[in-house]
Each structure stands twice: as structure tokens, then as C-alpha cells.
Design a protein around this motif. Structure first.
Motif, PDB file in Angstrom:
ATOM      1  N   GLY A 179       0.821  -1.456  -0.084  1.00 45.47           N
ATOM      2  CA  GLY A 179       0.068   0.232   0.000  1.00 45.47           C
ATOM      3  C   GLY A 179       0.868   1.270   0.117  1.00 45.47           C
ATOM      4  O   GLY A 179       2.173   1.408  -0.191  1.00 45.47           O
ATOM      5  N   ARG A 180       0.344   2.273   0.231  1.00 39.45           N
ATOM      6  CA  ARG A 180       0.819   3.682   0.163  1.00 39.45           C
ATOM      7  C   ARG A 180       1.872   3.870   1.360  1.00 39.45           C
ATOM      8  O   ARG A 180       2.629   4.854   1.458  1.00 39.45           O
ATOM      9  CB  ARG A 180      -0.221   4.876   0.215  1.00 39.45           C
ATOM     10  N   PHE A 199      -7.200  -2.776  -5.343  1.00 32.71           N
ATOM     11  CA  PHE A 199      -6.317  -1.998  -4.549  1.00 32.71           C
ATOM     12  C   PHE A 199      -4.995  -1.804  -5.231  1.00 32.71           C
ATOM     13  O   PHE A 199      -4.055  -1.391  -4.625  1.00 32.71           O
ATOM     14  CB  PHE A 199      -6.124  -2.659  -3.120  1.00 32.71           C
ATOM     15  N   GLU A 212      -3.156   1.640  -5.000  1.00 34.47           N
ATOM     16  CA  GLU A 212      -2.601   1.825  -3.760  1.00 34.47           C
ATOM     17  C   GLU A 212      -1.260   1.222  -3.661  1.00 34.47           C
ATOM     18  O   GLU A 212      -0.269   1.757  -3.003  1.00 34.47           O
ATOM     19  CB  GLU A 212      -3.459   1.460  -2.666  1.00 34.47           C
TER      20      GLU A 212
END
Length: 282
Positions: free
Chosen positions: A136-137, A206, A209
Motif C-alpha cells: 500500500g501507500r 487496491f 494503492e
């Protein structure tokens, strides 16, 4: 004069065994007579049983063409490490091996019970590594919605997704670890003299992300593939135009688009498997 192989096949036919010639030296032998063989060319076929099912046959053909295309791309771009993000139980990695890829595979799967299945699948492959993270980020602890099969996601289902997939009603929350890709990349590529990585994303809505966590290092990848959506199965998942534009902004260009899922009633494509490469990496 018939060869020994041909005499043997003819004998099988007398025993009510179905023998179907595919090409010189190749035949399909089965006791089941209720199937149809669909040639794909280049020594490949789809065998479908029971009544003709156009949707299922189309999906099998697209899956084959996508896998063959990716294998060719990995070869021509000399990719030596495939990052399998959203690995589930290892279906994608196993397919890579079946289609001839022999380089490093690094699989990411955050749901603990699925990660254990993935580790068992990779146990006899010394160049297949498993990490128990979502990407993810930012590095954090978060909750994933665990859904039966391969549909677990960091996002909740949309109204359309809930209507289409009844399994969403039986989802449960699971605490997992999320990591940024750029923080893991040195470890993932360690030991490769001149790394040429390839990024596969299948994170159920996702993907952008996970991609964002690569920062500037996404430009080190020679290619990528991502499931891009035409219909939003999950709340907040990006649509195809946004996803493709994001990848193109970093220099990736489309080399293939393959339907992944369709609505049976309308025929609408829900998602494409989008395969991309950086031309300057050739």
C-alpha cells in the motif's frame, strides 16, 4: 504400414476408448466421450466437457493467451524477478512455471491462513519466495475483508458487487500488515546482478494503492500487469481509464488486454487483465 503407436490407438478404439487425433504424433485419449476439443494453434487446445459453454471456453482461451503473452514478454524483456502481488494460493506463480518462466518469483499474500497455503505451494521451489504482507501507500497495520476464494480486499464491496457475488455477505475482518513496495524492493532483488523486475498486481481493487507504494522505483520495472475494472465490484476501486493513465504516466505502454470476468446475462466485461511494458527497457 501403421506405426506401433497407430496400431495401439486403433486397438483402444475397439475397446470403446475415444481417441482424437490432434496433430501428427499427438492424440487425446479418454474414456469420456462427452467432450469437445477446440484448437488454439501452436500445439495448444481447449478441452471442454459436457454441453458447449461459450463463456467458459472464451475464458479458458483468454487465460491461455494472456499466460502465453506474459511468458513471451518476460523472455524478451529478460525479466529475472516477478513480484506476484495478491498471490492468493499461488495460482499465478504456478502458471508462470508451466509456461516456462524460470526466474525468481516473490509472492505477497497478507491473509495468514492463505499465506500458509502459499508457503506450502512454494516449498519445493527454491526461487519462489513468500512475504506475508499487503502492499500500500504506507507501512501500517490495517484490516482486510476476507472473502471465500480469491476475492479478499482492503475495500468493501459495492452494491453491484454484493448483488453479483453472494459470498460478500459472509466476509470477515482480519488484521494484516501493509508495507510500501519501495521499502521492500532492495531485499526482494538482493542477489540479482542486474535486476529486471516485473510487477503483477491482483489486489481486488487496491492495485493503484499498492503501485503508489513503489514511489519513483516503479520505473525500475520492465513491465507490469494489473486487473483494471470497467465495473466497480468494490467501493472506491479505480476504473480502467484512471488505472491505465496512472501506469502510462510512468512510461508503461499496453501490450495486451484480456477479459477476466464477464456478466453472463449481458456479456459485459467486468475486468481486463492489462499487460504493459516499458519500451525503453527493451
Amino acid at each position: 504400414m501403421p506405426t506401433l503407436l497407430r496400431r495401439g490407438l486403433n486397438l483402444l478404439r475397439t475397446l470403446n476408448v475415444r481417441v482424437q487425433d490432434l496433430e501428427p504424433g499427438t492424440a487425446l485419449v479418454s474414456r469420456n466421450h462427452g467432450y469437445e476439443v477446440v484448437p488454439l494453434g501452436r500445439g495448444s487446445w481447449v478441452v471442454r466437457r459436457g454441453k458447449p459453454d461459450v463463456q467458459r471456453t472464451h475464458k479458458a482461451v483468454m487465460n491461455h493467451l494472456a499466460a502465453e503473452h506474459v511468458a513471451s514478454l518476460l523472455y524478451h524483456y529478460r525479466a529475472d524477478c516477478v513480484l506476484d502481488v495478491g498471490a492468493n494460493t499461488g495460482q499465478y506463480a504456478k502458471q508462470l512455471r508451466r509456461y516456462g518462466y524460470r526466474g525468481r518469483i516473490v509472492s505477497f499474500e497478507p491473509v495468514p491462513e492463505i499465506t500458509e497455503k502459499l508457503r506450502r505451494a512454494s516449498a519445493n521451489d527454491p526461487d519462489w519466495h513468500v512475504y506475508p504482507y499487503a502492499l500500500g501507500r504506507e507501512d501500517r497495520t490495517d484490516t482486510i475483508n476476507v472473502v471465500y476464494g480469491s476475492m479478499s480486499s482492503m475495500l468493501g464491496p459495492s452494491e453491484f458487487g454484493t448483488t453479483r457475488y453472494k459470498r460478500f455477505k459472509r466476509s470477515r475482518g482480519q488484521e494484516i500488515e501493509v508495507r510500501r513496495l519501495d521499502g521492500l524492493l532492495d531485499k526482494v532483488l538482493d542477489g540479482l546482478d542486474d535486476p529486471r523486475p516485473y510487477l503483477k498486481l491482483d489486489t481486488q481493487g487496491f492495485d493503484l494503492e499498492a503501485y503508489a507504494g513503489g514511489g519513483d522505483r516503479v520505473r525500475e520495472f520492465v513491465g507490469l500487469q494489473s486487473e483494471v475494472a470497467l465495473m466497480q465490484i468494490y467501493e472506491g476501486m479505480p476504473r480502467m481509464a484512471e488505472a491505465v493513465a496512472t501506469f502510462e504516466a510512468d512510461g508503461f505502454e499496453i501490450t495486451g488486454m484480456y477479459p477476466v470476468t464477464r456478466e453472463e446475462t449481458t456479456g459485459r466485461v467486468l475486468e481486463f487483465d492489462c499487460v504493459m511494458a516499458r519500451a525503453d527497457a527493451m
